[in-house]
Scaffold this motif. Structure first.
Motif, mmCIF file in Angstrom:
data_model
loop_
_atom_site.group_PDB
_atom_site.id
_atom_site.type_symbol
_atom_site.label_atom_id
_atom_site.label_comp_id
_atom_site.label_asym_id
_atom_site.label_seq_id
_atom_site.Cartn_x
_atom_site.Cartn_y
_atom_site.Cartn_z
ATOM 1 N N PHE A 189 99.557 15.985 42.918
ATOM 2 C CA PHE A 189 99.121 15.487 41.600
ATOM 3 C C PHE A 189 99.771 16.427 40.416
ATOM 4 O O PHE A 189 100.513 17.443 40.650
ATOM 5 N N LEU A 190 99.533 16.019 39.136
ATOM 6 C CA LEU A 190 100.090 16.412 38.151
ATOM 7 C C LEU A 190 98.658 17.062 37.451
ATOM 8 O O LEU A 190 97.629 16.739 37.449
ATOM 9 N N GLY A 191 98.982 18.404 37.237
ATOM 10 C CA GLY A 191 97.863 19.352 36.570
ATOM 11 C C GLY A 191 98.305 20.009 35.239
ATOM 12 O O GLY A 191 99.359 19.896 34.887
ATOM 13 N N GLN A 192 97.212 20.548 34.922
ATOM 14 C CA GLN A 192 97.458 21.532 33.633
ATOM 15 C C GLN A 192 96.862 22.831 33.980
ATOM 16 O O GLN A 192 95.770 22.814 34.309
ATOM 17 N N LYS A 193 97.609 23.764 33.588
ATOM 18 C CA LYS A 193 97.129 25.101 33.858
ATOM 19 C C LYS A 193 96.063 25.549 32.717
ATOM 20 O O LYS A 193 96.277 25.482 31.570
ATOM 21 N N LEU A 194 94.908 26.023 32.985
ATOM 22 C CA LEU A 194 93.955 26.204 31.916
ATOM 23 C C LEU A 194 93.513 27.673 31.915
ATOM 24 O O LEU A 194 93.289 28.155 30.804
ATOM 25 N N GLY A 227 104.130 29.430 34.285
ATOM 26 C CA GLY A 227 103.880 29.061 33.081
ATOM 27 C C GLY A 227 102.669 29.369 32.091
ATOM 28 O O GLY A 227 101.917 30.052 32.791
ATOM 29 N N ALA A 228 102.796 28.953 31.107
ATOM 30 C CA ALA A 228 101.477 29.323 29.754
ATOM 31 C C ALA A 228 100.506 28.398 30.237
ATOM 32 O O ALA A 228 100.500 27.586 30.820
ATOM 33 N N GLU A 229 99.288 28.791 29.514
ATOM 34 C CA GLU A 229 98.278 27.970 29.541
ATOM 35 C C GLU A 229 98.421 26.679 28.900
ATOM 36 O O GLU A 229 99.075 26.742 27.805
ATOM 37 N N GLY A 230 98.069 25.653 29.556
ATOM 38 C CA GLY A 230 98.236 24.217 28.850
ATOM 39 C C GLY A 230 99.489 23.785 29.400
ATOM 40 O O GLY A 230 99.793 22.779 29.028
ATOM 41 N N GLY A 231 100.337 24.460 30.201
ATOM 42 C CA GLY A 231 101.451 23.948 30.667
ATOM 43 C C GLY A 231 101.408 23.148 31.911
ATOM 44 O O GLY A 231 100.391 23.019 32.485
ATOM 45 N N LEU A 232 102.332 22.006 31.886
ATOM 46 C CA LEU A 232 101.986 21.069 32.911
ATOM 47 C C LEU A 232 102.855 21.536 34.462
ATOM 48 O O LEU A 232 103.586 22.307 34.398
ATOM 49 N N LEU A 233 101.888 21.102 35.310
ATOM 50 C CA LEU A 233 102.198 21.718 36.676
ATOM 51 C C LEU A 233 102.347 20.487 37.497
ATOM 52 O O LEU A 233 101.614 19.422 37.655
ATOM 53 N N ILE A 234 103.300 20.591 38.812
ATOM 54 C CA ILE A 234 103.353 19.593 39.710
ATOM 55 C C ILE A 234 102.895 20.225 41.009
ATOM 56 O O ILE A 234 103.396 21.309 41.324
ATOM 57 N N ALA A 235 101.755 19.667 41.468
ATOM 58 C CA ALA A 235 101.465 20.127 42.575
ATOM 59 C C ALA A 235 101.586 19.329 43.928
ATOM 60 O O ALA A 235 101.326 18.103 43.655
ATOM 61 N N LYS A 236 102.089 19.975 45.045
ATOM 62 C CA LYS A 236 102.318 19.312 46.199
ATOM 63 C C LYS A 236 101.448 19.746 47.267
ATOM 64 O O LYS A 236 101.560 21.012 47.255
ATOM 65 N N VAL A 237 101.102 18.882 48.077
ATOM 66 C CA VAL A 237 100.585 19.373 49.290
ATOM 67 C C VAL A 237 101.542 19.743 50.543
ATOM 68 O O VAL A 237 102.717 19.099 50.470
#
Lengths: 146, 210
Positions: free
Chosen positions: B6-11, B199-209
């Motif tokens: 999924f695509l996520g955002q670091k909070l 990454g910084a808070e608010g940065g885009l993350l690509i998560a993979k299983v």
């Protein structure tokens, strides 16, 4: 700035049954200890010499002198392993970190009891508890003991 | 399993307690709402994948080509598009415009890998960047924070590759592998993973299983 969602998650892990703690307070901390498969509770009694951090990760440091050996332990306020925290006595101190107590022994390491002002105990127990509607039994117990 | 990531955002980070009462440091990652923007199959594209879009943007921030690609299927204008390679069977369950099924996050003991853009540190000397030791500050020493020798002379006659030197640090694509999911809060669209992610808070993350 902390994200509001994180604050919400932290709230779930924050315990509301904790009294408000100040440096200088004498407290009894009941800690759960796991021995093999058995679980028992051990008390640690001493003076809070420092508080640190905010949110779920906040800690406080308790100092006591046991058989001539000084012992300091740091507890997470919100840890499930800390069963109860009881304030036995509020101390009157003028700083946030009481590290100077480490250099003092016996009589010199005493702290005067807080009798007036903010967070001073009243005849109803201390009013400054985390959950205002349900003052912890701890403060009441402390009154009885004295 | 319905999607490989999924695509996520670091909070941000916090800590939680597990059943035994141990405190675990966790990163809170928001799971972004993903819409399928294109379905690729072996027959048409040479491989099976779904392309997903997240975060709506204004038209002026997207190229005409990107706008056309999205408006063709009457999709919102997504700022970020990302492809996930999935098996043929999974591809067949999706069509353009679908939301990606996130039920796989409920799996017990799920391990995720996160890719993100690390925080840029600018130019750094070798001491901060690589942990080199410094030279003596006194006794006539002029080598305080210098890198020192970068190799021998005529033999080998070159500087070895990968030698640790000063330079731009951070702001690179970094992947952290196999972080256990501590908790998935479906109604808040949030995943708590053990440890830290790039990454910084608010940065885009690509998560993979895994």
């Amino acid at each position: 700035m902390q994200h509001p969602l994180i604050r919400e998650i932290e709230k779930e892990y924050t315990r509301t049954d904790r009294p408000v703690l100040f440096p200088g307070d004498t407290v009894r901390v009941n800690v759960k200890i796991v021995e093999g498969s058995k679980e028992r509770i051990q008390a640690f009694e001493g003076i809070i010499i420092a508080k640190r951090g905010a949110g779920v990760g906040a800690t406080f440091r308790v100092r006591k002198v046991f058989q001539g050996v000084s012992v300091e332990r740091t507890f997470l306020i919100n840890s499930p392993r800390v069963e109860t925290i009881t304030v036995l006595r509020r101390g009157r101190v003028r700083r946030a970190k009481l590290y100077y107590l480490r250099d003092r022994m016996g009589k010199a390491a005493r702290i005067r009891e807080k009798t007036t002002g903010y967070a001073a105990p009243t005849k109803f127990g201390s009013i400054l508890v985390a959950n205002a509607n349900n003052p912890t039994e701890g403060t009441k117990k402390a009154k009885k003991k004295k | 399993m319905t999607a490989p990531g999924f695509l996520g955002q670091k909070l941000g980070m916090t800590q939680v307690f597990d059943e035994t009462g141990s405190a675990i440091a966790v990163t809170v990652v928001e799971v972004l709402d993903m819409t399928v923007t294109q379905v690729k199959t072996k027959e048409t594209d040479g491989y099976d994948a779904i392309q997903v879009g997240v975060i709506e943007a204004k038209p002026k921030h997207l190229t005409k080509a990107r706008q056309g690609h999205l408006t063709k299927n009457e999709l919102p204008l997504f700022r970020t598009l990302k492809e996930f390679r999935v098996s043929k069977e999974i591809v067949a369950t999706y069509k353009v415009g679908d939301k990606v099924d996130l039920s796989f996050l409920e799996t017990q003991g799920l391990l995720l890998s996160f890719t993100g853009q690390s925080i840029g540190k600018g130019t750094m000397g070798c001491i901060r960047r690589w942990g080199h030791h410094r030279g003596p500050m006194s006794h006539g020493s002029k080598n305080h924070r210098l890198p020192g020798s970068i190799g021998a002379g005529t033999t080998p006659g070159r500087v070895y590759r990968g030698l640790q030197m000063s330079g731009r640090t951070g702001n690179a694509t970094v992947t952290v592998q196999n972080l256990p999911v501590v908790r998935y809060i479906a109604d808040k669209n949030v995943v708590l993973v053990k440890g830290s992610v790039p990454g910084a808070e608010g940065g885009l993350l690509i998560a993979k299983v895994r």
